[in-house]
Scaffold this active site. Sequence first.
Site, PDB file in Angstrom:
ATOM      1  N   ALA A  82       0.837  -1.211   0.000  1.00 61.55           N
ATOM      2  CA  ALA A  82       0.000   0.000   0.000  1.00 61.55           C
ATOM      3  C   ALA A  82       0.861   1.245   0.000  1.00 61.55           C
ATOM      4  CB  ALA A  82      -0.924   0.008   1.203  1.00 61.55           C
ATOM      5  N   GLU A 127      13.768   3.725  -6.746  1.00 65.08           N
ATOM      6  CA  GLU A 127      13.839   5.195  -6.747  1.00 65.08           C
ATOM      7  C   GLU A 127      14.474   5.738  -5.467  1.00 65.08           C
ATOM      8  OE1 GLU A 127      10.514   7.270  -8.477  1.00 65.08           O
ATOM      9  OE2 GLU A 127       9.869   5.481  -9.551  1.00 65.08           O
ATOM     10  N   TYR A 153       7.838  11.445  -3.551  1.00 65.44           N
ATOM     11  CA  TYR A 153       7.497  10.013  -3.537  1.00 65.44           C
ATOM     12  C   TYR A 153       8.686   9.186  -3.059  1.00 65.44           C
ATOM     13  CZ  TYR A 153       7.153   5.265  -5.437  1.00 65.44           C
ATOM     14  OH  TYR A 153       7.189   3.898  -5.587  1.00 65.44           O
ATOM     15  N   LYS A 157       9.228   6.871   0.361  1.00 64.28           N
ATOM     16  CA  LYS A 157       9.520   5.432   0.325  1.00 64.28           C
ATOM     17  C   LYS A 157      10.837   5.133   1.054  1.00 64.28           C
ATOM     18  CE  LYS A 157       7.631   2.497  -1.551  1.00 64.28           C
ATOM     19  NZ  LYS A 157       6.526   1.595  -1.078  1.00 64.28           N
ATOM     20  N   ASN A 183       7.636  -1.543 -13.040  1.00 65.47           N
ATOM     21  CA  ASN A 183       6.834  -2.696 -13.462  1.00 65.47           C
ATOM     22  C   ASN A 183       5.893  -2.311 -14.607  1.00 65.47           C
ATOM     23  OD1 ASN A 183       6.143  -4.831 -10.629  1.00 65.47           O
ATOM     24  ND2 ASN A 183       7.930  -3.567 -10.962  1.00 65.47           N
ATOM     25  N   ARG A 276       9.315  16.766 -16.341  1.00 64.35           N
ATOM     26  CA  ARG A 276       8.964  16.629 -14.919  1.00 64.35           C
ATOM     27  C   ARG A 276      10.041  17.346 -14.092  1.00 64.35           C
ATOM     28  NH1 ARG A 276       8.719  10.492 -12.991  1.00 64.35           N
ATOM     29  NH2 ARG A 276       6.539  10.645 -13.595  1.00 64.35           N
TER      30      ARG A 276
END
Length: 340
Positions: A82, A127, A153, A157, A183, A276
Amino acid sequence: MNIIVTGGAGFIGGNFCHYMTKKYPEDTILCIDKLTYAGNLETLAPIMDKPNFKFFQADIADREAIYKIFQEEKPDIVVNFAAESHVDRSITDPEVFLRTNIIGTSVMLDACREYGITRYHQVSTDEVYGDLPLDRPDLFFTEDTPIHTSSPYSASKASADLLVQAYARTYKLPCTISRCSNNYGPYHFPEKLIPLIISNVLNDKKVPVYGKGENVRDWLYVEDHCIAIDLIIRKGTVGEVYNIGGHNEKTNLEVVKTVLDKLGKSEELISYVSDRPGHDRRYAIDPAKIHKELGWLPETTFETGIQKTVDWYLDNRTWWENIISGEYKNYYEKMYGNRG
Ligand code: NAD
Ligand code: TYD
C-alpha cells in the site's frame, strides 16, 4: 498461513493477490486496501469469491482498524504494497505520500510488533537510490548504493525503508525489503507511462513524452516481481534488502515507439511536453544478489511482456475505460491541460 497483502486493489498488489491465491490454495490472502483513486475492486473481481481470499477496506494509517484486523485474523506474514505511488502526484501534493507511505508503514510495523508475525515484507522501489547519469551505462544500483532521493514520492519510500530497518534492529522484527525497478503488465493504472500510452492511443489522443524522452527506466513484467517477492518471503534472509530488476533498460522514447508499433499507430501521435521537475535520468538495477541467493531471474522478456500487456489492454477495455471516465479524467486535465 494467513498472509496480509496491503494495497491489493492496486497494480502490483492486485497481481500479487491473483498469483498467490492461485499458487497457494492452502494459504489465506487477506487483502487490506483503502480504495484510493488507485484502488479498483474490479482488479480483484476474478478472485473475490475464492475461499482463500478476503478483502478489508481499511487505511493502513488507521491504527484502530489495522489492529482490529490483526487481532481477528492473526496473520503470519505481512506484505506491504500500500502506497501513494505516482511521482507526478507527489510533486503536486506531497502530504498524502507522507501519511500513507511513512505513517502507514509505521502503523503496520507496530501492529506486527503488537500481535507477532513471522515476516514483515516492505515493497520498496529502486527510486530510493536516486538516479544514474545517462552517459555511464556501466553503473547500476546495488543494495549498498546510498539512499539519495529526488522526489517527494521517493523520499517517502526511503523514509519507510529506514523505519523498517530501525524496527528490525531495535525490536528484532523479522523484516525484509525489496527494491524493484519499473513494473508493467495487466491492471496498471492509466496514469503511468505504459498504460497511458496504450489508452491514449486507443482513444486517438496524443502521447505526452516528458522532455526529449531520453530518460531510462529498467522495465520488469509484473509477474516476475510477484515471483521474486514470493521467494523473498519464503526463502529470503531476515534483515536483508533485495534489489529486483531485469537489465532491461529502455529510453522512454523507445518504449513509446514500441507500443505505437504494436498498435499499428504513427509516431505523429507523440507530443513532447515540458519535463517533470527533478526528473530522474536513469534507473538500473543490479539483481546479482537475488539471483545468487534465491535463484531468481526474470522469466518474461520485454518483447513478450509488452505484447502480453498490449493484448491485455485490448481485451480488457472496460477495465481501463471505467477508470478514465471517473475521477482520473479530472486529474488528467489538471496534469496535462496546460502542458505542452
Ligand atoms: P498503485 O498506486 O497501483 O496501488 C496502490 C494501492 O494502495 C491502491 O490500491 C490504493 O488504494 C492502496 N492504498 C493507497 N493508500 C492506502 C492506504 N493509506 N491504506 C491502504 N491502502 C492504500 O501502486 P503500485 O504501482 O501497485 O505499487 C505498489 C507498491 O510497489 C508501492 O509500494 C510502490 O512504491 C512499489 N513499487 C512500484 C513500482 C511500479 O513500477 N509500479 C516499482 C517499484 C516499487
Ligand atoms: P512513470 O510511469 O510515472 O514511472 P516513474 O516516474 O516512477 O519511473 O514514468 C515512467 C517514465 O516515463 C518517467 O521517466 C516519466 C515518463 N513519463 C512521460 O514521459 N510521460 C508521461 O505521461 C508519464 C506518466 C511518464
